[in-house]
Design a protein around this motif. Structure first.
Motif, mmCIF file in Angstrom:
data_model
loop_
_atom_site.group_PDB
_atom_site.id
_atom_site.type_symbol
_atom_site.label_atom_id
_atom_site.label_comp_id
_atom_site.label_asym_id
_atom_site.label_seq_id
_atom_site.Cartn_x
_atom_site.Cartn_y
_atom_site.Cartn_z
ATOM 1 N N ASN A 81 -12.038 -38.892 54.766
ATOM 2 C CA ASN A 81 -12.947 -37.890 54.190
ATOM 3 C C ASN A 81 -12.300 -37.080 53.075
ATOM 4 O O ASN A 81 -12.478 -35.865 53.000
ATOM 5 C CB ASN A 81 -13.462 -36.909 55.259
ATOM 6 N N LEU A 82 -11.555 -37.741 52.218
ATOM 7 C CA LEU A 82 -10.933 -37.032 51.097
ATOM 8 C C LEU A 82 -11.850 -37.081 49.879
ATOM 9 O O LEU A 82 -12.792 -37.858 49.835
ATOM 10 C CB LEU A 82 -9.589 -37.696 50.741
ATOM 11 N N VAL A 83 -11.562 -36.231 48.912
ATOM 12 C CA VAL A 83 -12.294 -36.269 47.647
ATOM 13 C C VAL A 83 -11.515 -37.171 46.695
ATOM 14 O O VAL A 83 -10.437 -36.808 46.223
ATOM 15 C CB VAL A 83 -12.443 -34.852 47.036
ATOM 16 N N GLU A 84 -12.045 -38.363 46.457
ATOM 17 C CA GLU A 84 -11.299 -39.396 45.724
ATOM 18 C C GLU A 84 -10.878 -38.984 44.320
ATOM 19 O O GLU A 84 -9.848 -39.413 43.821
ATOM 20 C CB GLU A 84 -12.160 -40.664 45.620
ATOM 21 N N GLU A 85 -11.720 -38.169 43.672
ATOM 22 C CA GLU A 85 -11.453 -37.790 42.278
ATOM 23 C C GLU A 85 -10.378 -36.718 42.179
ATOM 24 O O GLU A 85 -9.862 -36.461 41.094
ATOM 25 C CB GLU A 85 -12.727 -37.275 41.586
ATOM 26 N N LEU A 86 -10.075 -36.054 43.304
ATOM 27 C CA LEU A 86 -9.058 -35.007 43.268
ATOM 28 C C LEU A 86 -7.684 -35.587 43.538
ATOM 29 O O LEU A 86 -7.540 -36.632 44.176
ATOM 30 C CB LEU A 86 -9.354 -33.931 44.317
ATOM 31 N N SER A 87 -6.670 -34.863 43.074
ATOM 32 C CA SER A 87 -5.288 -35.261 43.346
ATOM 33 C C SER A 87 -4.958 -35.010 44.812
ATOM 34 O O SER A 87 -5.719 -34.347 45.539
ATOM 35 C CB SER A 87 -4.344 -34.425 42.477
ATOM 36 N N ALA A 88 -3.795 -35.515 45.218
ATOM 37 C CA ALA A 88 -3.311 -35.258 46.575
ATOM 38 C C ALA A 88 -3.204 -33.753 46.791
ATOM 39 O O ALA A 88 -3.609 -33.219 47.830
ATOM 40 C CB ALA A 88 -1.948 -35.919 46.768
ATOM 41 N N TYR A 89 -2.671 -33.064 45.780
ATOM 42 C CA TYR A 89 -2.534 -31.615 45.852
ATOM 43 C C TYR A 89 -3.898 -30.929 45.983
ATOM 44 O O TYR A 89 -4.088 -30.047 46.832
ATOM 45 C CB TYR A 89 -1.807 -31.112 44.593
ATOM 46 N N GLY A 90 -4.858 -31.363 45.162
ATOM 47 C CA GLY A 90 -6.208 -30.785 45.208
ATOM 48 C C GLY A 90 -6.845 -30.976 46.574
ATOM 49 O O GLY A 90 -7.477 -30.065 47.116
ATOM 50 N N ASN A 91 -6.662 -32.162 47.144
ATOM 51 C CA ASN A 91 -7.212 -32.416 48.473
ATOM 52 C C ASN A 91 -6.527 -31.564 49.538
ATOM 53 O O ASN A 91 -7.188 -31.024 50.423
ATOM 54 C CB ASN A 91 -7.078 -33.896 48.826
ATOM 55 N N ALA A 92 -5.206 -31.451 49.437
ATOM 56 C CA ALA A 92 -4.479 -30.632 50.412
ATOM 57 C C ALA A 92 -4.994 -29.193 50.356
ATOM 58 O O ALA A 92 -5.214 -28.551 51.382
ATOM 59 C CB ALA A 92 -2.977 -30.685 50.134
ATOM 60 N N LEU A 93 -5.224 -28.727 49.145
ATOM 61 C CA LEU A 93 -5.684 -27.354 48.938
ATOM 62 C C LEU A 93 -7.057 -27.111 49.569
ATOM 63 O O LEU A 93 -7.364 -25.990 49.978
ATOM 64 C CB LEU A 93 -5.735 -27.076 47.429
ATOM 65 N N THR A 94 -7.895 -28.160 49.669
ATOM 66 C CA THR A 94 -9.213 -27.947 50.279
ATOM 67 C C THR A 94 -9.083 -27.560 51.758
ATOM 68 O O THR A 94 -10.033 -27.054 52.339
ATOM 69 C CB THR A 94 -10.138 -29.193 50.173
ATOM 70 N N GLY A 95 -7.908 -27.775 52.342
ATOM 71 C CA GLY A 95 -7.679 -27.310 53.707
ATOM 72 C C GLY A 95 -7.841 -25.807 53.832
ATOM 73 O O GLY A 95 -8.179 -25.295 54.895
ATOM 74 N N THR A 96 -7.630 -25.094 52.744
ATOM 75 C CA THR A 96 -7.780 -23.629 52.796
ATOM 76 C C THR A 96 -9.249 -23.247 52.975
ATOM 77 O O THR A 96 -9.541 -22.169 53.471
ATOM 78 C CB THR A 96 -7.261 -22.951 51.510
ATOM 79 N N LEU A 97 -10.173 -24.114 52.576
ATOM 80 C CA LEU A 97 -11.601 -23.801 52.768
ATOM 81 C C LEU A 97 -11.895 -23.631 54.245
ATOM 82 O O LEU A 97 -12.639 -22.751 54.646
ATOM 83 C CB LEU A 97 -12.484 -24.923 52.199
ATOM 84 N N ASN A 98 -11.300 -24.510 55.055
ATOM 85 C CA ASN A 98 -11.529 -24.425 56.486
ATOM 86 C C ASN A 98 -10.920 -23.156 57.063
ATOM 87 O O ASN A 98 -11.431 -22.577 58.004
ATOM 88 C CB ASN A 98 -10.914 -25.631 57.197
ATOM 89 N N ARG A 99 -9.803 -22.742 56.473
ATOM 90 C CA ARG A 99 -9.135 -21.584 57.028
ATOM 91 C C ARG A 99 -9.795 -20.279 56.622
ATOM 92 O O ARG A 99 -9.954 -19.372 57.415
ATOM 93 C CB ARG A 99 -7.663 -21.573 56.593
ATOM 94 N N THR A 100 -10.162 -20.198 55.371
ATOM 95 C CA THR A 100 -10.577 -18.901 54.851
ATOM 96 C C THR A 100 -12.087 -18.769 54.668
ATOM 97 O O THR A 100 -12.575 -17.704 54.384
ATOM 98 C CB THR A 100 -9.931 -18.663 53.468
ATOM 99 N N GLY A 101 -12.806 -19.866 54.829
ATOM 100 C CA GLY A 101 -14.241 -19.798 54.575
ATOM 101 C C GLY A 101 -14.529 -20.135 53.122
ATOM 102 O O GLY A 101 -13.754 -19.815 52.232
ATOM 103 N N PHE A 102 -15.630 -20.794 52.928
ATOM 104 C CA PHE A 102 -15.985 -21.307 51.624
ATOM 105 C C PHE A 102 -16.183 -20.180 50.615
ATOM 106 O O PHE A 102 -15.755 -20.259 49.475
ATOM 107 C CB PHE A 102 -17.274 -22.117 51.764
ATOM 108 N N PHE A 103 -16.789 -19.090 51.051
ATOM 109 C CA PHE A 103 -17.148 -17.999 50.162
ATOM 110 C C PHE A 103 -15.919 -17.417 49.481
ATOM 111 O O PHE A 103 -15.852 -17.324 48.261
ATOM 112 C CB PHE A 103 -17.890 -16.921 50.949
#
Ligand code: ADP
Ligand code: ADP
Length: 229
Positions: A81-103
Motif C-alpha cells: 500500500n505504498l504511493v508508487e510515485e513518491l520516493s522511499a523517503y516520501g512514503n516513510a514520511l506518510t507514516g506521520t499522517l497516522n501519528r498526527t492526524g491528516f489535518f
C-alpha cells in the motif's frame, strides 16, 4: 509493551473466524502467528489494529484495554500500500499522517523531527542510500522495507505485519524478516507477524502462536514447535 489478548471471538454471520483466542506477547518479543489460509490470521490482526470489531473479547496493551483504533499501532501490509510515485523517503514520511492526524499534516509544514524520524526509519531498514528513489522502481523486498519504515515513523507501541513476505521470493522474504526481527530487537518493539510458511516462521520467530480454524492450537517458543504445525 506487553500485548494481551483475552477470549477474542469474531463471527461473520455463520462463520466463526476466531473462537476464544487468548495469548500474551511480552514486551519487545518478536511473535509469529502461524496458520493456513482461512485460519483467522487477518481477522486477528485487523482486530488488534482496530480495523475490525470483535464479537467478544478484549485486547490490552500494558494492561490498558484497547477500545478504538490507536495511532500508536503500526501495520505492515502484504500488498505494501505504498504511493508508487513518491520516493522511499516520501512514503516513510506518510507514516506521520497516522501519528498526527491528516489535518495537522496538511496545514503544517513537516517539522524537522518528522524528517529525522523518516531518515532514521529508512536507515533501520537499510535503505538510507535509496531514500530519494521512487518506490515504483524498487524491488518487492525493498518496497516492503519501505512499508516497515513507514510504520516505524508512526513511533508504534506495537508493530503488526499481516503476511509481510507472502508475495516475495524466498531471498527477499528472508531479508524482510531479518529487518523486522532486528527492528523489534533494537527498538524493543513488540512485533506480531502473521505467516503461513513454517520454515520462515521457525527461522525468525521467538514466540509462535498457531491458529487453526480460529482457535489457538499452539503457543510457545521455537524449541517446542513440532513438524505438524
Ligand atoms: P487468514 O488471514 O488466516 O487467511 P481470515 O482471517 O482472512 O484468515 O479468515 C478467517 C475466516 O473468516 C475465513 O473463513 C474467511 O472466509 C472468513 N472471513 C474473513 N473476513 C470475512 C468477512 N469480512 N466476511 C465474512 N467472512 C470473513
Ligand atoms: P487474507 O489473505 O488477508 O486472509 P482474504 O483474501 O481472506 O485476505 O480477504 C480479503 C478481504 O476480504 C478481507 O477484508 C476479508 O475480511 C474479506 N473476506 C474474506 N473472506 C470473506 C468472506 N467469506 N466473505 C466476505 N468477505 C470476506
Amino acid at each position: 509493551m506487553t500485548l494481551r489478548v483475552e477470549n477474542l471471538t469474531k463471527r461473520y454471520g455463520e462463520t466463526t473466524a476466531l473462537s476464544e483466542v487468548s495469548f500474551e506477547i511480552p514486551d519487545g518479543n518478536f511473535a509469529v502467528v502461524l496458520g493456513e489460509s482461512g485460519a483467522g490470521k487477518s481477522t486477528l490482526l485487523r482486530i488488534l489494529n482496530g480495523l475490525t470489531e470483535p464479537t467478544a473479547g478484549s485486547v490490552y496493551l500494558d494492561g490498558e484495554e484497547i477500545t478504538n483504533s490507536r495511532s500508536d499501532i503500526g501495520m505492515v501490509f502484504q500488498q505494501h500500500n505504498l504511493v508508487e510515485e513518491l520516493s522511499a523517503y516520501g512514503n516513510a514520511l506518510t507514516g506521520t499522517l497516522n501519528r498526527t492526524g491528516f489535518f495537522r499534516s496538511l496545514i503544517n509544514r513537516q517539522p524537522v523531527d518528522d524528517r529525522e524520524l523518516a531518515l532514521e526509519a529508512l536507515e533501520t531498514v537499510g535503505l538510507l542510500g535509496e531514500a530519494g528513489q521512487k518506490v515504483g522502481s524498487m524491488s518487492g523486498g525493498q518496497q516492503q522495507r519501505v512499508g516497515i519504515a513507514r510504520a516505524l515513523v508512526q513511533e508504534p507501541a506495537l508493530l503488526l505485519a499481516d503476511e509481510p513476505v507472502a508475495s516475495l521470493d524466498p531471498s527477499s522474504a528472508e531479508t524482510v524478516m531479518e529487518y523486522l526481527r532486528e527492528t523489534a530487537e533494537t527498538r524493543n518493539l513488540t512485533t506480531l507477524a502473521s505467516l503461513h510458511q513454517i520454515n520462515i516462521a521457525r527461522e525468525f520467530g521467538e514466540q509462535f502462536i498457531g491458529i487453526k480454524s480460529g482457535e489457538v492450537v499452539f503457543d510457545g517458543p521455537r524449541e517446542e514447535l513440532t513438524s505438524e504445525m
